[in-house]
Structure formats: C-alpha cells, structure tokens
Write a protein that holds these residues in place. Sequence first.
Motif, short mmCIF file in Angstrom:
data_model
loop_
_atom_site.label_atom_id
_atom_site.label_comp_id
_atom_site.label_asym_id
_atom_site.label_seq_id
_atom_site.Cartn_x
_atom_site.Cartn_y
_atom_site.Cartn_z
N SER A 138 0.83 -1.20 0.00
CA SER A 138 0.00 0.00 0.00
C SER A 138 0.87 1.26 0.00
CB SER A 138 -0.92 -0.02 1.22
OG SER A 138 -1.75 1.12 1.23
N PHE A 139 1.87 1.28 0.87
CA PHE A 139 2.78 2.44 0.90
C PHE A 139 3.50 2.60 -0.45
CE2 PHE A 139 3.44 1.95 5.78
CZ PHE A 139 2.35 2.76 6.04
N ALA A 140 3.85 1.48 -1.07
CA ALA A 140 4.58 1.57 -2.34
C ALA A 140 3.70 2.15 -3.45
CB ALA A 140 5.09 0.18 -2.74
N PHE A 141 2.43 1.75 -3.48
CA PHE A 141 1.51 2.36 -4.46
C PHE A 141 1.48 3.88 -4.27
CE2 PHE A 141 -1.45 -0.64 -6.82
CZ PHE A 141 -0.69 -1.78 -6.63
N ALA A 142 1.41 4.31 -3.00
CA ALA A 142 1.35 5.75 -2.72
C ALA A 142 2.66 6.45 -3.08
CB ALA A 142 1.02 5.98 -1.24
N ALA A 143 3.76 5.79 -2.79
CA ALA A 143 5.07 6.45 -2.92
C ALA A 143 5.55 6.56 -4.35
CB ALA A 143 6.12 5.70 -2.09
N GLU A 159 16.94 5.34 -2.66
CA GLU A 159 15.94 6.38 -2.94
C GLU A 159 14.52 5.82 -2.89
OE1 GLU A 159 16.14 8.02 -7.09
OE2 GLU A 159 17.62 6.44 -7.42
N LEU A 160 14.35 4.55 -3.25
CA LEU A 160 13.01 3.95 -3.11
C LEU A 160 12.67 3.76 -1.62
CD1 LEU A 160 12.67 1.27 -5.95
CD2 LEU A 160 12.28 3.75 -6.01
N ILE A 161 13.63 3.30 -0.85
CA ILE A 161 13.38 3.10 0.59
C ILE A 161 13.08 4.45 1.26
CG2 ILE A 161 14.36 2.23 2.76
CD1 ILE A 161 13.61 0.12 0.47
N ASP A 162 13.80 5.50 0.86
CA ASP A 162 13.49 6.85 1.36
C ASP A 162 12.05 7.23 1.05
OD1 ASP A 162 15.95 7.40 2.41
OD2 ASP A 162 16.59 8.75 0.80
N GLY A 163 11.61 6.94 -0.17
CA GLY A 163 10.24 7.28 -0.56
C GLY A 163 9.22 6.56 0.30
N LEU A 164 9.47 5.28 0.57
CA LEU A 164 8.56 4.52 1.44
C LEU A 164 8.53 5.10 2.84
CD1 LEU A 164 9.38 0.87 0.28
CD2 LEU A 164 7.21 2.09 -0.04
N PHE A 170 11.69 8.71 -9.00
CA PHE A 170 10.76 7.60 -8.82
C PHE A 170 9.61 7.93 -7.87
CE2 PHE A 170 14.81 5.23 -9.73
CZ PHE A 170 14.45 4.86 -11.02
N TRP A 171 9.74 9.04 -7.12
CA TRP A 171 8.69 9.36 -6.16
C TRP A 171 7.45 9.89 -6.87
CZ3 TRP A 171 11.74 12.46 -1.83
CH2 TRP A 171 12.68 11.60 -1.25
N SER A 172 6.30 9.51 -6.38
CA SER A 172 5.04 10.06 -6.89
C SER A 172 4.95 11.53 -6.50
CB SER A 172 3.87 9.29 -6.30
OG SER A 172 3.78 9.53 -4.91
N PRO A 173 4.08 12.30 -7.16
CA PRO A 173 3.89 13.70 -6.74
C PRO A 173 3.52 13.77 -5.26
CG PRO A 173 2.80 13.31 -8.85
CD PRO A 173 3.29 11.98 -8.37
N LEU A 174 2.70 12.83 -4.79
CA LEU A 174 2.34 12.80 -3.38
C LEU A 174 3.59 12.64 -2.50
CD1 LEU A 174 0.29 12.53 -1.01
CD2 LEU A 174 0.27 10.07 -1.46
#
Lengths: 353, 353
Positions: A91-96, A227-232, B4-8
């Motif tokens: 769920s967090f990944a879809f958002a991020a 950078e992906l882990i940061d986004g999560l 890779f980050w979404s706008p959110l």
Amino acid sequence: MSKFWSPLAASLVPYVPGEQPKDKKYIKLNTNENPYPPSPNVLEAIKAAANEDLRLYPDPTCGELSSVVADYFGLKPNQVFLGNGSDEVLSFAFAAFFDPAKPVLFADITYSFYKVYAEFYGLKADLIPLDEQLRMPLALFNRENGGIVIPNPNAPTAMLIPVDEFRALLEQNADQVVIIDEAYIDFGGESAAKLVNDYPNVLVVQTLSKSRSLAGLRVGWALGSEELIDGLNRVKNSFNSYTIDRLALAGAIAAIKDEAYFQETAAKVNATRDAVAAELKSIGFHVTDSKANFVFISHPNVDAEAIFLQLREQGILVRYFKQPRIDRFLRVTIGTDEEMEAFLKAVRGIVAP
Amino acid sequence: MSKFWSPLAASLVPYVPGEQPKDKKYIKLNTNENPYPPSPNVLEAIKAAANEDLRLYPDPTCGELSSVVADYFGLKPNQVFLGNGSDEVLSFAFAAFFDPAKPVLFADITYSFYKVYAEFYGLKADLIPLDEQLRMPLALFNRENGGIVIPNPNAPTAMLIPVDEFRALLEQNADQVVIIDEAYIDFGGESAAKLVNDYPNVLVVQTLSKSRSLAGLRVGWALGSEELIDGLNRVKNSFNSYTIDRLALAGAIAAIKDEAYFQETAAKVNATRDAVAAELKSIGFHVTDSKANFVFISHPNVDAEAIFLQLREQGILVRYFKQPRIDRFLRVTIGTDEEMEAFLKAVRGIVAP
C-alpha cells in the motif's frame, strides 16, 4: 452509504480476505497459511520481549530488524523497508511511487488487492491479460505506464517467472518503479533481491506470513535502492510512525536467523505440493506448474464451485474465485501430509465417485 | 528527491517523532510514555499467545477485542474500530470522513500529525488559534468545514475541555464528523464515549500507549456510530486487512480487563504530576492546568531551549517545540517519583542556581 463518508470512502470496493468461519473445525486450505508452526526460537524471542519495556515505543526505524534483513540478502540497511505485513508495504509503495497521471499496470488475473490499492490512491489501472495458459506475459508490460506490479510466483496461478527475465522489463521501464511481489518466492523460486543493486527502479516485496509461518505476526519488507526506501519512509512517516510493535520486531529477527528451520519446513511444503499435484493429475485435474505453497487446479468434467461447496460440506476449506477466466479453478493451500490426504480422499469422492 | 517518487511522496512533510537517542542512558521524559510497566496479566497473555497459532492470520475483524472494548464503554461491538495504534486509527478517519471540498479544522497548537494526515489525503486545513492562555476556543470551530479534530486534553498544552462542552459543537456540526482524540483522557478527564449514542457524528479515539503502558504494542481504537465504524472498516480493508497481530490482540484484551492495575498506575502518575506542577510553580514556572501525563511549562526569565539543552546535557530528555507561540515552553512527561526528583533538581540548578 452514510452522509458522513468522504467521497473516497463512499467509492471504495474493499478487499475481501479468505473466509475464517468459526462454526466448526475445518481443514483450512484457503488462505495460504503454512501448516507448520513458526520456529521455536521465534516463540522464545517473543516471550523474552513480553517484558516491561512494552511501555516504551518501538524503534520507529526498525534498525535492528533492518540490519538483519539486509545481512540476509547481502544488502545495506538503508535498502530495506519494514512494514506491518507485506500488504501495508504494498500500500505504501503504491502511494510512494505510482504516478496518477499514467495507468498502473498489473495482470488481469492476480492478487486482487492491487486494484483496491489503485482505487484507494486514485490511480488508473490497465490490466494486462495473462496468456491462454495463464502465464504472465512480461512483454505486454512494455507500454506507457505510471508503475508496474507483478507477483512472482503469481497468485492465484502459482506460476513462476525465472528472475533474470525481469531484467529486460526493468531496463525498458527505467523511469518507472517495478514492484515484484514475492510473497511466495521461498517455495521454489529465486528472489529478485539480487537485482536490487543493478536496478534502482526495482522494489522487491516479501513477507514472513507464508514461508516463515508467521501470518499472525504481521511483518513484511521491501528491498530496493536507497531512494526507493526513502520514498517509502516518507509515506510511512506521514501515516503512522510506529507500524511494527516490539513483539513482532523480536519475533521477526529470530525468524530470519533460523535459516535451518525455514529451509526444512519450506522443503516439506514443496515435497507435499509436488506429490499432491501428481496425484491430482492422476485423477484428471489440470494443475498449473506451482512454485508456491498452493496449487491452482481445474477439472475438465466437474464444476469448480461444486467441488468447493462439497469440500466445504465435508469440513475442508479451499478458495474459489467466481470471476471470469478462472471460475473453473480452485486454489488449494498445501497443508500437512495428513491434511492433504484427507483433501485428496474427499476430492476423489467428488470427481471420481 | 527522486524521479521515482510520486507527486504525493515528493510533496509530503512527514511527522517527526520525539528523539530516541541511543548514545547513553537518558531519563526519558520526551515521548509521553508511562513510567510504569504494563499489567503483569498483559505479559502473561502475550506469552500464552506466543504459540504455534502464529502461523495463522489474526482475526481481521478483531472480534473478541471489539467486544471487550465495547463492554468496557457500554457500547456494541459494531461501535468499535481497532487499529495499529491510534495514529493509524486517526489516519483512517481522516480518509474516511473528511471532505476534500471544504477545510478541515484543527487548532494551531495541537498534535502535529494532524497537518501531516491532511496533506497525505489532499485535504485543506484551516487552523483555529488557541486563545492567549492556550485554551481550545470551541466556539471558533463553528464555521464551514469538512471535518473537525480536537484532542482532549490537547497536546502539548495538556489542558482539558469538560466533555459536555462538546455537545454544542456536535449539534452545530451535525453533518460533519468531529473527532475527539483522547490519547490522554485517562489522566483526569471524562471520556466522550458517553456521547456516542447521542451523536452519530462523534468519533472518539483512544490508545493503549499511554494510560495502559503499552506504547510498544501498537493498539488504539475509535468509538462511534455504526455508520462511522463501517466507514473506517471500508478504508482499512482497502489498505491492509490484518492490521493487528495475534500478540497485540491478546495483550490488549488483558490490559482492558485489568481495571484495578490501570486505575492504580494512572492515579500514581496523576499524583506525581500534581506534585511536580506545584514544585515547578514554586520556582517561578508557569504551568498549564494539566490533565495529561505531561506538563507544559515556561519560565519568565530563562529561555526554554536553553533549559532543554542543559537538561539533555545532564541526561534528561524533554520535548522542545521550536515553533511560534510555544517556543518558550517545554513539554515534560511525568516519570516515576525518582525520575521527577532528578528532573526537578536539574531544573532548579538551571533556573535558580
């Protein structure tokens, strides 16, 4: 419907988990739980953590568990994100990562929570049809998208994609995040964890629920570039700072450290699965090539829903999805040898009485 | 920032929890944890639940815990929603009830996670200024809004609103949901749980983290009308079906059932708080009227950040918020009598050396 619900809440079509009836004792082959208990070390670690420190918040960064998971996969702790089950991680990944301006891609026959997440976050979705043999057609994912999610093995089909086949997809989608959902990878597959250092756009999601026999503990993780882990973490820390409790942290660490127990129980599940698949074929079932802890089966002559209902009558729960393309199939979790003997006996009575 | 980050994800300003430094042993008066351990019954219940059933998913409806909470408040189980800490419950409530077309209302000085939730769900927020004495001006919430959230007692001011004063607000906002966040209600306040059967628009949120000494377990709940609880379940089941693990469910049930232990430890915290407040006043501090497990204090002559830093130097952590209107204040969690004696001794040395 209520006047108090937000437009979002009113529009949602929530996920429906497998039934958990309490009217009698069932042989439960419907939610892909592991038939073997967790490692004894896990239970000991939890008991030791049931102490007065529960008055204190858990470590919001899950530092120790991140290190243990990172070591296990040969990664760095900042390449690991922990969550309250892999459903929360997804769920967090879809958002991020997923871009609402473009369609998110996933298969037409796959984990049904993906379309729920997409709706929750206001994402458009394009469904990629599995081929006639229900195989995942990776080449069809090469189209404009705001993100891709593929389970490997796929659920409910149980079929595995060899991990190196993802390389082309990751290269062709270098600006999008590709989530590989490996809930069932430990039952015969090779993890895409080895791709994390090669591709900054791959996010590999795993769970302790299946192969570590810990569905009741709620711990999952994502492996990916820093950078992906940061986004999560940005998303998590905008939702709930402390998602994993002290007991789950302690149990998860012990689970990952007991590699021998994990290997032994996974091997038992795999051996039972292969024997059950052979037996089902011998009585006329079509059985997909499973590398998961379940089999996906159909019979040419007997209606799947009829089998489902008769099994239920006999105290055996399996999963039937009343949806196009797979309404002739049943998903059957691999239980103990004794449970599967009871299942096979019941099935034989239904399809070849 | 990452491509890779979404706008959110790119737009979020995540919540920052209180620091948990590990460089040395501190007297921790900075995250409002309870200084007393959880009930021994809780620890026993968790140890008993650390068994082979952890291989199975927890009850996604939290049926038994819902019944226990409902009984405790004289409500029905379908008037109770359980979550992975009250932060998760609050997050789901923002998604379920708050209307993005109108501004959500909360105080300018309050729990700082509210503005993070609002951003996460794309909600506009209008901040209602506390009055000059930092009291919550309920009358100012009577304006067009898409939802209201008020903590009672407020944090970090610690001040309580008598529960019946919410009735007018609930009547004047009959078409909007009013969330009353009662994280600290058990330290001298009366809960709005008694309003649930009178007002279908009130949602009362509580947690086991503070008064039940279980910050490490992650369990919170909401009490409200059946239609509000339905709305929360719709959101939860679009996010994560199984948010509370088997161990937390078992521990939470035991915690609520041990009323005597809860009353005893809450009374000890309250007695210590009142003694500490009196002592702080005697050395010149302004101390708000606290009905929480912390005090909110300022000194007319000594800079709050200087006190914060000197205390930290001496191994005592308190919370300092470097933000307008409260940058002369410190929030100090109530610890044991011994911890508070050490705190008072250190503070005396700083403000009246």
